[in-house]
Write an enzyme that holds these catalytic residues in place. Structure first.
Site, PDB file in Angstrom:
ATOM      1  N   ASP A   1       0.882  -1.080  -0.168  1.00 63.37           N
ATOM      2  CA  ASP A   1      -0.121   0.090  -0.270  1.00 63.37           C
ATOM      3  C   ASP A   1       0.819   0.844   0.335  1.00 63.37           C
ATOM      4  O   ASP A   1       1.660   1.530   0.799  1.00 63.37           O
ATOM      5  CB  ASP A   1      -1.042  -0.168   1.562  1.00 63.37           C
TER       6      ASP A   1
ATOM      7  N   ALA B   1      -1.918   4.483  -9.301  1.00 63.19           N
ATOM      8  CA  ALA B   1      -2.259   4.282  -8.106  1.00 63.19           C
ATOM      9  C   ALA B   1      -3.148   5.278  -7.545  1.00 63.19           C
ATOM     10  O   ALA B   1      -2.588   6.197  -7.889  1.00 63.19           O
ATOM     11  CB  ALA B   1      -1.124   3.553  -7.308  1.00 63.19           C
ATOM     12  N   ALA B   2      -4.055   5.020  -7.801  1.00 61.92           N
ATOM     13  CA  ALA B   2      -5.172   5.803  -7.149  1.00 61.92           C
ATOM     14  C   ALA B   2      -6.571   5.679  -6.963  1.00 61.92           C
ATOM     15  O   ALA B   2      -6.852   3.801  -7.695  1.00 61.92           O
ATOM     16  CB  ALA B   2      -5.596   7.266  -8.131  1.00 61.92           C
TER      17      ALA B   2
ATOM     18  N   TYR C   1     -11.111  15.093  -5.552  1.00 62.41           N
ATOM     19  CA  TYR C   1     -10.630  14.063  -7.259  1.00 62.41           C
ATOM     20  C   TYR C   1      -9.164  14.861  -7.625  1.00 62.41           C
ATOM     21  O   TYR C   1      -8.341  15.127  -7.928  1.00 62.41           O
ATOM     22  CB  TYR C   1     -11.294  13.516  -7.844  1.00 62.41           C
TER      23      TYR C   1
ATOM     24  N   LYS D   1      -5.617  15.084  -7.570  1.00 67.33           N
ATOM     25  CA  LYS D   1      -4.769  15.247  -9.025  1.00 67.33           C
ATOM     26  C   LYS D   1      -3.712  16.283  -9.201  1.00 67.33           C
ATOM     27  O   LYS D   1      -3.143  16.218  -9.528  1.00 67.33           O
ATOM     28  CB  LYS D   1      -5.672  15.018 -10.151  1.00 67.33           C
TER      29      LYS D   1
ATOM     30  N   ASN E   1     -11.313  10.529 -20.548  1.00 69.48           N
ATOM     31  CA  ASN E   1     -11.981   9.911 -19.652  1.00 69.48           C
ATOM     32  C   ASN E   1     -11.427   8.716 -20.393  1.00 69.48           C
ATOM     33  O   ASN E   1     -12.322   8.519 -21.644  1.00 69.48           O
ATOM     34  CB  ASN E   1     -13.678   9.925 -20.605  1.00 69.48           C
TER      35      ASN E   1
HETATM   36  P1  NAD Z   1      -7.894   1.683 -11.340  1.00 69.10           P
HETATM   37  O1  NAD Z   1      -8.374   2.215 -10.143  1.00 69.10           O
HETATM   38  O2  NAD Z   1      -8.652   0.454 -12.095  1.00 69.10           O
HETATM   39  O3  NAD Z   1      -6.875   1.556 -11.103  1.00 69.10           O
HETATM   40  C1  NAD Z   1      -5.792   2.303  -9.516  1.00 69.10           C
HETATM   41  C2  NAD Z   1      -5.036   0.926  -9.387  1.00 69.10           C
HETATM   42  O4  NAD Z   1      -4.336   1.485  -8.101  1.00 69.10           O
HETATM   43  C3  NAD Z   1      -5.808  -0.119  -8.710  1.00 69.10           C
HETATM   44  O5  NAD Z   1      -5.176  -1.407  -9.443  1.00 69.10           O
HETATM   45  C4  NAD Z   1      -6.351  -0.164  -7.654  1.00 69.10           C
HETATM   46  O6  NAD Z   1      -5.076  -1.423  -6.507  1.00 69.10           O
HETATM   47  C5  NAD Z   1      -4.191   0.862  -7.769  1.00 69.10           C
HETATM   48  N1  NAD Z   1      -4.374   1.371  -5.650  1.00 69.10           N
HETATM   49  C6  NAD Z   1      -5.072   2.314  -5.445  1.00 69.10           C
HETATM   50  N2  NAD Z   1      -4.665   2.725  -4.424  1.00 69.10           N
HETATM   51  C7  NAD Z   1      -3.808   2.588  -3.944  1.00 69.10           C
HETATM   52  C8  NAD Z   1      -2.203   2.420  -2.489  1.00 69.10           C
HETATM   53  N3  NAD Z   1      -3.219   2.766  -1.416  1.00 69.10           N
HETATM   54  N4  NAD Z   1      -1.560   1.741  -2.938  1.00 69.10           N
HETATM   55  C9  NAD Z   1      -0.985   0.672  -4.006  1.00 69.10           C
HETATM   56  N5  NAD Z   1      -2.468   0.751  -5.115  1.00 69.10           N
HETATM   57  C10 NAD Z   1      -3.351   1.370  -4.964  1.00 69.10           C
HETATM   58  O7  NAD Z   1      -7.850   2.777 -12.224  1.00 69.10           O
HETATM   59  P2  NAD Z   1      -7.713   3.336 -13.655  1.00 69.10           P
HETATM   60  O8  NAD Z   1      -8.908   3.744 -14.289  1.00 69.10           O
HETATM   61  O9  NAD Z   1      -6.528   2.482 -14.264  1.00 69.10           O
HETATM   62  O10 NAD Z   1      -7.182   4.677 -13.501  1.00 69.10           O
HETATM   63  C11 NAD Z   1      -5.367   4.618 -13.454  1.00 69.10           C
HETATM   64  C12 NAD Z   1      -4.861   6.074 -13.332  1.00 69.10           C
HETATM   65  O11 NAD Z   1      -5.320   6.839 -13.777  1.00 69.10           O
HETATM   66  C13 NAD Z   1      -5.548   6.901 -11.801  1.00 69.10           C
HETATM   67  O12 NAD Z   1      -4.613   7.385 -10.985  1.00 69.10           O
HETATM   68  C14 NAD Z   1      -6.740   7.345 -12.352  1.00 69.10           C
HETATM   69  O13 NAD Z   1      -7.067   8.332 -11.287  1.00 69.10           O
HETATM   70  C15 NAD Z   1      -6.116   7.776 -13.398  1.00 69.10           C
HETATM   71  N6  NAD Z   1      -7.193   8.529 -14.604  1.00 69.10           N
HETATM   72  C16 NAD Z   1      -8.061   7.907 -14.889  1.00 69.10           C
HETATM   73  C17 NAD Z   1      -8.462   7.937 -16.154  1.00 69.10           C
HETATM   74  C18 NAD Z   1      -9.345   6.439 -16.837  1.00 69.10           C
HETATM   75  O14 NAD Z   1     -10.644   7.063 -16.965  1.00 69.10           O
HETATM   76  N7  NAD Z   1     -10.234   5.422 -16.018  1.00 69.10           N
HETATM   77  C19 NAD Z   1      -9.319   9.312 -16.460  1.00 69.10           C
HETATM   78  C20 NAD Z   1      -7.990  10.106 -15.879  1.00 69.10           C
HETATM   79  C21 NAD Z   1      -7.051  10.141 -14.852  1.00 69.10           C
END
Ligand code: NAD
Length: 315
Positions: free
Chosen positions: A54, A74-75, A141, A145, A170
């Site tokens: 974590d 990760a987020a 959020y 960021k 997105n």
């Molecule tokens: P997701 O939730 O599928 O992936 C996030 C991963 O981070 C997960 O596997 C989760 O288990 C891990 N995680 C969360 N908190 C953690 C912690 N404290 N320690 C270790 N691991 C942790 O999300 P995603 O859609 O793949 O997004 C990936 C990144 O891109 C994120 O930072 C998100 O904010 C950013 N983002 C995504 C989108 C989108 O449309 N999907 C758009 C803009 C930005």
């Protein structure tokens, strides 16, 4: 070269992990599996070092040893939750990012690629929105960021780490487990005759397919490695699509015929307080500097995603 991907068991992270393994990099994945799933990595799991840990309080910080680049993905990506539970987003998105930057400094990481978001702009005054538009998030959020971006840029100036900030629109594709397409399909699976939609359906946003996203991420990283320094790029599409149109696409793919009701959370029709009503990023900078461009439109990305998710989710 050794690279570390935080959130590598997530939606975007798993595709990035696969691509970097395929290209022969020594890949470490850190994920606490909060929204991640190891099934997403099943094709490559025997070729990566997977560390379940974590980022809020890393048990094994030594994994940063010898790492050249950290892709920090990760987020907690749920914008809606950030409005009702701001502390979760401070911990998962601000504290975790700070820890990643501190360990990067301590272990001499050269480059950090930071997954930021279009939400940093809030209700942008200029559409398509360029990178130099003021940062005025309307969700916690987006604020988290933006805080991560500022820290990453400061670590770059202060400690000489290259920082590549990618403001994703997105992002959609197979394996996605959050966002509008997933929500609509899950609702239809539970009840094929009713479909409640968040917002009045006129929300209009830009969508990018996952393979285009990975291509942009790697091209921007390669550009930064070649030229050094700090970069901020919007990563999105040329066009946008409305929630109403997405609803029609999802219904068509499902083959169902539900009664659709729209549920605006605010007088101007947003899906929830903090929902950006209109998002379209200018991608001129990444197209001109890096030479990347999307291969499909927002509509094509939505159609492909709806088809593959319907199959994955058994809708
Ligand atoms: P997701 O939730 O599928 O992936 C996030 C991963 O981070 C997960 O596997 C989760 O288990 C891990 N995680 C969360 N908190 C953690 C912690 N404290 N320690 C270790 N691991 C942790 O999300 P995603 O859609 O793949 O997004 C990936 C990144 O891109 C994120 O930072 C998100 O904010 C950013 N983002 C995504 C989108 C989108 O449309 N999907 C758009 C803009 C930005």
């Amino acid at each position: 070269m050794r690279v570390l991907i935080t959130g590598g068991a997530g939606f975007i992270g798993s595709f990035l992990t696969e691509k970097l393994v395929e290209r022969g990099f020594d890949v470490i994945v850190i994920d606490n599996l909060s929204s991640g799933d190891l099934n997403r990595l099943k094709e490559v799991i025997d070729r990566v070092k997977f560390v379940r840990d974590d980022l809020k309080s890393l048990g094994n910080p030594g994994v940063f040893q010898g790492v050249d680049t950290v892709f920090h993905l990760a987020a907690n990506p749920e914008v809606r939750i950030s409005v009702t539970e701001p502390k979760i987003h401070f911990d998962e998105n601000v504290l975790a990012t700070f820890n990643v930057l501190e360990l990067s400094r301590k272990y001499g990481v050269k480059t950090v690629v930071y997954a930021s978001s279009s939400t940093v702009y809030g209700d942008a005054k200029t559409i398509p929105t360029p990178e130099d538009h003021p940062i005025q998030p309307i969700s916690v959020y987006g604020a988290a960021k933006a805080a991560g971006e500022i820290m990453c840029g400061t670590y770059a100036r202060l400690y000489g780490i290259n920082c590549v900030t990618l403001r994703y629109a997105n992002i959609v594709g197979p394996r996605l487990r959050h966002g509008v397409i997933y929500d609509l399909l899950m609702k239809l699976k539970r009840n094929p005759s009713e479909l409640e939609v968040l917002g009045d359906g006129t929300q209009e946003k830009s969508y990018l397919y996952i393979t285009d996203t990975i291509d942009a991420t790697l091209k921007a990283w390669e550009y930064a490695m070649k030229n050094g320094g700090t970069y901020t790029y919007n990563v999105g599409n040329w066009d946008s699509i409305s929630v109403g149109d997405i609803v029609n696409i999802v219904i068509k793919v499902s083959g169902m015929n539900p009664r659709v009701t729209y549920k605006p959370a605010t007088p101007d029709g947003r899906g929830w307080p903090g929902d950006v009503k209109r998002m379209l990023l200018s991608i001129e900078r990444i197209v001109k500097e890096v030479g990347w461009r999307p291969s499909m439109s927002s509509r094509e990305a939505i159609e492909l995603t709806a088809k593959s998710l319907a199959e994955e989710l058994g809708v």
